[in-house]
Design an enzyme around this catalytic site. Structure first.
Site, mmCIF file in Angstrom:
data_model
loop_
_atom_site.group_PDB
_atom_site.id
_atom_site.type_symbol
_atom_site.label_atom_id
_atom_site.label_comp_id
_atom_site.label_asym_id
_atom_site.label_seq_id
_atom_site.Cartn_x
_atom_site.Cartn_y
_atom_site.Cartn_z
ATOM 1 N N SER A 1 -3.086 -5.973 8.185
ATOM 2 C CA SER A 1 -3.377 -7.306 7.646
ATOM 3 C C SER A 1 -2.076 -8.081 7.473
ATOM 4 O O SER A 1 -0.977 -7.533 7.605
ATOM 5 C CB SER A 1 -4.112 -7.214 6.294
ATOM 6 N N ILE B 1 1.257 -10.245 7.411
ATOM 7 C CA ILE B 1 2.421 -10.359 8.289
ATOM 8 C C ILE B 1 2.478 -9.176 9.259
ATOM 9 O O ILE B 1 2.818 -9.341 10.434
ATOM 10 C CB ILE B 1 3.705 -10.434 7.446
ATOM 11 N N SER C 1 12.215 -9.637 0.497
ATOM 12 C CA SER C 1 11.698 -10.865 -0.111
ATOM 13 C C SER C 1 12.844 -11.636 -0.730
ATOM 14 O O SER C 1 13.766 -11.041 -1.307
ATOM 15 C CB SER C 1 10.670 -10.528 -1.187
ATOM 16 N N TYR D 1 8.805 -5.577 -8.469
ATOM 17 C CA TYR D 1 8.757 -5.819 -7.025
ATOM 18 C C TYR D 1 10.069 -6.443 -6.543
ATOM 19 O O TYR D 1 10.632 -6.039 -5.518
ATOM 20 C CB TYR D 1 7.579 -6.745 -6.720
ATOM 21 N N LYS E 1 12.821 -4.993 -3.884
ATOM 22 C CA LYS E 1 13.277 -5.739 -2.713
ATOM 23 C C LYS E 1 14.802 -5.858 -2.688
ATOM 24 O O LYS E 1 15.415 -5.859 -1.617
ATOM 25 C CB LYS E 1 12.615 -7.115 -2.667
ATOM 26 N N THR F 1 -0.986 -14.648 2.405
ATOM 27 C CA THR F 1 -1.472 -13.355 2.877
ATOM 28 C C THR F 1 -2.466 -12.778 1.865
ATOM 29 O O THR F 1 -2.484 -13.191 0.695
ATOM 30 C CB THR F 1 -0.320 -12.349 3.045
#
Length: 317
Positions: free
Chosen positions: A50, A52, A175, A201, A205, A234
């Protein structure tokens, strides 16, 4: 300081990370860079069912590449594989079901994979943003286990496979959110402070950016890069950041726009003319720190991150 970083990052994002930011940056793209065919080259895309990852896998398949989809959910992955084959006409699409939050599963997968397949390009796209602290079966915080340790184990396990092939590359989908975080090696499991899934998160990253730089120095035969896809519409963003998704709405990039730099790094001859280990945004190397944000880490801290991950990788082999 976090308030300043977040404000500076959001202002930068509104200028650069949105759909209009992509449209502005794309005026400088070289159109022929992605006019390539890659039959005979093999690409692994994690999280390729799914968003990207799927957009990336589809475009590689259309250019004749062999694609290995590494996914967790079998039914969703089978549907994505069937769609990619149908739209691309490429039958060389392989599916591997692996939980990237479980190091033992990754080690076992790579051991089997290298007996049957070759690999030219690894694309670390899969990730998660769990907004409540959860532990995996190994007792690891789930975001860290997937986004950092899982990426570390998969990449290091596949380096010997990649080094055997021509023009090997590793691309990690990081990110721009990492710009608000300084590397923190003292609380990798998010045990010591109030849990904030978005900040965890972002820290993961940041760790991916540091790892990319470390790998580039240690393995000069492989071209390593990481990148920011921009703010993209997304399923993952809709699920994990519903407020952000609702706020940005039509300003968000399409999945194809988010995948563009991934594809450029994976396919374009021009990409490997750039130094290994860089962080990219819209086909160009980008700074890894905001001005005055005090997010730089020391070489000792960065080396310690690798040491900790190496020890965890061995423990759960």
């Amino acid at each position: 300081m976090l308030l300043y970083r977040s404000a500076a990052w959001f202002a930068k994002g509104l200028r650069e990370y949105t759909k209009s930011g992509y449209e502005s940056a794309s005026k400088d793209f070289v159109p022929d860079d992605l006019e390539v065919q890659v039959p005979g080259r093999a690409f692994m895309v994690t999280g390729g069912n799914s968003g990207i990852g799927k957009a990336t896998a589809m475009e590689i398949a259309k250019r004749g590449g062999t694609v290995h989809l590494v996914c967790r959910d079998h039914s969703r992955a089978e549907g994505a594989r069937a769609e990619i084959i149908r739209e691309s006409g490429n039958q060389n699409i392989f599916l591997h079901i692996v939980d990237l939050s479980v190091p033992k599963s990754i080690w076992k997968f790579v051991e089997n994979f290298k007996q049957e397949h070759t690999l030219n390009v690894l694309i670390n796209n899969a990730g998660c943003m769990v907004n409540k602290r959860e532990l995996t079966e190994d007792g690891l915080e789930k975001n860290f286990a997937t986004n950092t340790l899982g990426v570390y184990v998969l990449t290091t396990a596949l380096i010997p496979v990649l080094e055997k092939e021509h023009d090997p590359r590793v691309i990690t989908v990081s990110s721009g959110g990492m710009l608000v975080q300084k590397l923190n090696i003292d609380d990798l499991q998010s045990e010591r402070t109030a849990f904030d899934g978005t900040m965890v998160y972002a820290q993961n990253k940041r760790q991916q950016v540091v790892l990319t730089e470390q790998w580039a120095r240690a393995h000069p035969a492989i071209h390593f890069s990481c990148m920011h896809p921009g703010w993209v519409d997304t399923p993952g963003v809709r699920l994990s950041m519903p407020g952000f998704h609702a706020r940005l709405g039509a300003r968000l990039r399409s999945e194809a726009q988010g995948a563009d730099t991934v594809l450029w790094l994976a396919l374009a001859p021009a990409a490997t003319a750039q130094p290994s280990g860089c962080f990219f945004q819209d086909r160009k190397p980008a700074p890894t720190h905001l001005p005055l944000a005090r997010t730089s880490s020391s070489p000792a801290e960065e080396e310690k991150l690798v040491e900790i991950l190496e020890e965890l990788a061995r423990r759960f082999k």
